[in-house]
Design an enzyme around this catalytic site. Structure first.
Site, PDB file in Angstrom:
ATOM      1  N   SER A  67      24.794  -8.191  -6.952  1.00 44.43           N
ATOM      2  CA  SER A  67      24.894  -7.455  -5.689  1.00 44.43           C
ATOM      3  C   SER A  67      23.658  -7.588  -4.820  1.00 44.43           C
ATOM      4  CB  SER A  67      25.126  -5.963  -5.963  1.00 44.43           C
ATOM      5  OG  SER A  67      26.281  -5.758  -6.731  1.00 44.43           O
ATOM      6  N   THR A  68      22.558  -8.070  -5.410  1.00 37.87           N
ATOM      7  CA  THR A  68      21.283  -8.078  -4.684  1.00 37.87           C
ATOM      8  C   THR A  68      20.617  -9.445  -4.687  1.00 37.87           C
ATOM      9  OG1 THR A  68      20.181  -7.329  -6.720  1.00 37.87           O
ATOM     10  CG2 THR A  68      20.853  -5.634  -5.146  1.00 37.87           C
ATOM     11  N   SER A  69      21.359 -10.481  -5.040  1.00 41.08           N
ATOM     12  CA  SER A  69      20.813 -11.844  -5.091  1.00 41.08           C
ATOM     13  C   SER A  69      21.564 -12.714  -4.085  1.00 41.08           C
ATOM     14  CB  SER A  69      20.942 -12.414  -6.512  1.00 41.08           C
ATOM     15  OG  SER A  69      20.336 -11.549  -7.447  1.00 41.08           O
ATOM     16  N   LYS A  70      21.389 -12.373  -2.818  1.00 41.88           N
ATOM     17  CA  LYS A  70      22.228 -12.965  -1.776  1.00 41.88           C
ATOM     18  C   LYS A  70      21.388 -13.343  -0.558  1.00 41.88           C
ATOM     19  CE  LYS A  70      25.898  -9.696  -3.127  1.00 41.88           C
ATOM     20  NZ  LYS A  70      27.142 -10.428  -3.310  1.00 41.88           N
ATOM     21  N   CYS A 104      31.040 -12.753   0.839  1.00 40.11           N
ATOM     22  CA  CYS A 104      30.688 -11.422   0.353  1.00 40.11           C
ATOM     23  C   CYS A 104      31.245 -10.420   1.355  1.00 40.11           C
ATOM     24  CB  CYS A 104      29.181 -11.252   0.229  1.00 40.11           C
ATOM     25  SG  CYS A 104      28.703  -9.564  -0.226  1.00 40.11           S
ATOM     26  N   SER A 308      31.419  -9.864 -11.372  1.00 37.28           N
ATOM     27  CA  SER A 308      30.871 -10.810 -10.403  1.00 37.28           C
ATOM     28  C   SER A 308      29.686 -11.519 -11.034  1.00 37.28           C
ATOM     29  CB  SER A 308      30.429 -10.081  -9.131  1.00 37.28           C
ATOM     30  OG  SER A 308      29.896 -10.983  -8.188  1.00 37.28           O
ATOM     31  N   HIS A 313      30.625  -5.408 -12.043  1.00 41.92           N
ATOM     32  CA  HIS A 313      30.026  -4.946 -10.793  1.00 41.92           C
ATOM     33  C   HIS A 313      29.844  -3.435 -10.831  1.00 41.92           C
ATOM     34  CE1 HIS A 313      29.601  -4.328  -6.410  1.00 41.92           C
ATOM     35  NE2 HIS A 313      29.255  -5.600  -6.365  1.00 41.92           N
ATOM     36  N   MET A 317      33.206  -5.370  -5.196  1.00 41.90           N
ATOM     37  CA  MET A 317      32.935  -6.366  -4.175  1.00 41.90           C
ATOM     38  C   MET A 317      33.924  -6.169  -3.025  1.00 41.90           C
ATOM     39  SD  MET A 317      32.976  -7.376  -7.519  1.00 41.90           S
ATOM     40  CE  MET A 317      34.157  -8.661  -7.910  1.00 41.90           C
ATOM     41  N   GLY A 318      33.438  -6.325  -1.792  1.00 43.79           N
ATOM     42  CA  GLY A 318      34.312  -6.126  -0.641  1.00 43.79           C
ATOM     43  C   GLY A 318      35.472  -7.102  -0.613  1.00 43.79           C
TER      44      GLY A 318
END
Length: 395
Positions: A67-70, A104, A308, A313, A317-318
């Site tokens: 969620s934070t590696s984008k 995402c 994910s 997750h 995820m959206g």
């Protein structure tokens, strides 16, 4: 020995939905990174801090979770009737790899807000007060997303009282419309690539499971929680602390990817970690969310848990939420059956952090299911803006 000084690149760190990432304007990237290729991948990995054998991202902007590696790139749109092109890179944590195969959905919210912040939307289209409709071209999957971004005094309104489970503090609500989200592109054409609403999915060495495999929002493989030994009320620790469970989920994901035609050999799955997603569903049940919040079965239509990048997750995820809403709207899918069956235009599902409502408009055309739109609400907030620094020798 001489060492190159660090380079600095204009960037903005933004939370979007239940994710966060580093956002760039295309024009601000080094010339070598303004085109797809190894230079861009190397930059994004170094920005995030990957590959990291410690899985901590201490030396980067990442948070050591999917969620934070984008990273995200926005630019003026090359498409008619769109404001911006939005390109998304999912950076692997412990491997030297950036996955460009999907979108995402959470950061789609931030893309709409950042487009205004970054001066990429025509000022004539931004009201002094009201809602700015940002027309986004999602370049990874070649789809349109419409973001309804609140504006106050000509600027994006970020604070508000909209609460989103999985996000600690309230913020301003941004409504997202995913237009024609079923995958008609390079990866398989039909919403249901196998031609069936439910398949018997044979997973070598694991077993055979009922599965709904759908391309809407993001390619997703849905299985019944009970069939794989779960209740659907599990939190992250129950799955992510179990290497055998994670390996089994990956085997199911790979088998689904093969059946959906997304890969030709199992080995290809290693280079396509972001898609497809694997999720499991169950009928409503009471449970305690990760925040301690009590979720009542009477308040939700079904339970969903999704993985994910190889881990469960923390929320949802959206893009997977779009797949959930779409599958729920089509009678006979595993998602629809878990929600009680029948026709429905929206569902509220329980996830590890709480609940989320998503709507979808689905219909049959010439015997094929089509979804014209999926809708959900998220929020976004700029956390930091300025320059990100990377060692100069990687550029």
């Amino acid at each position: 020995m001489t060492h190159q000084a660090q380079a600095r690149i204009a960037a903005t760190y933004i939370r979007g939905g239940t994710s966060k990432g580093v956002f760039f304007r295309l024009q601000d990237l080094p010339a070598s990174c303004q085109q797809p290729g190894p230079a861009r991948d190397a930059l994004f990995m170094r920005v995030i801090g990957s590959p990291d054998p410690y899985s901590a991202h201490i030396d980067g902007m990442g948070g050591a979770t999917s969620s934070t590696s984008k990273c995200v790139i926005l630019s003026k749109s090359t498409q008619p009737d769109h404001d911006v092109d939005y390109l998304y890179g999912q950076v692997a944590i412990d491997k030297a790899f950036v996955d460009w195969s999907g979108n995402c959905g959470n950061l789609s919210t931030a893309a709409g807000a950042f487009a205004i912040h970054a001066g990429l939307v025509d000022t004539a289209r931004i009201p002094d007060n009201g809602v700015c409709v940002v027309r986004i071209w999602q370049a990874n999957i070649r789809k349109t997303i419409i973001a309804h971004v609140p504006v106050t005094n000509g600027q994006v309104q970020e604070t508000g009282d909209f609460e989103l489970d999985g996000v600690t503090f309230p913020a301003a609500e941004i409504v997202l419309e995913f237009i024609d989200p079923s995958d008609d592109g390079d990866d398989g054409g039909a919403m249901f690539p196998t031609g069936k609403l439910v398949d018997d999915l044979e997973v070598p060495g694991v077993g055979t499971f009922k599965a709904t495999m759908i391309s809407a929002g993001i390619p997703t493989v849905f299985v019944n929680a009970a069939d794989i030994g779960y209740t659907g009320t599990e939190l992250r620790e129950a799955i992510n602390s179990d290497p055998a469970a994670l390996a089994r989920f990956e085997a199911i994901r790979v088998a689904g990817a093969l059946r959906m035609g997304l890969i030709k050999t199992p080995e290809e799955a290693a280079t396509r970690q972001h898609t497809p997603k694997i999720a499991f569903v169950a009928p409503p049940a009471d449970y305690t969310a990760s925040s301690g919040k009590q979720i009542q079965a009477a308040d939700i239509d079904l339970l969903v848990r999704a993985l994910s990048m190889g881990k469960l997750h923390h929320a949802m995820m959206g893009t997977a939420a779009v797949a959930i809403g779409t599958a729920a709207a089509i009678p006979g899918t595993l998602v629809n059956l878990a929600a009680g069956g029948g026709e429905r235009s929206a569902v509220r599902f329980g996830h590890p952090s709480g609940t989320l409502r998503v709507g979808a408009e689905a219909k049959q055309v010439d015997g094929q299911w089509k979804v014209t739109k999926a809708i959900m609400s998220r929020s976004a907030r700029v956390l930091m803006e300025g320059w990100v620094r990377v060692p100069g020798d990687i550029l």
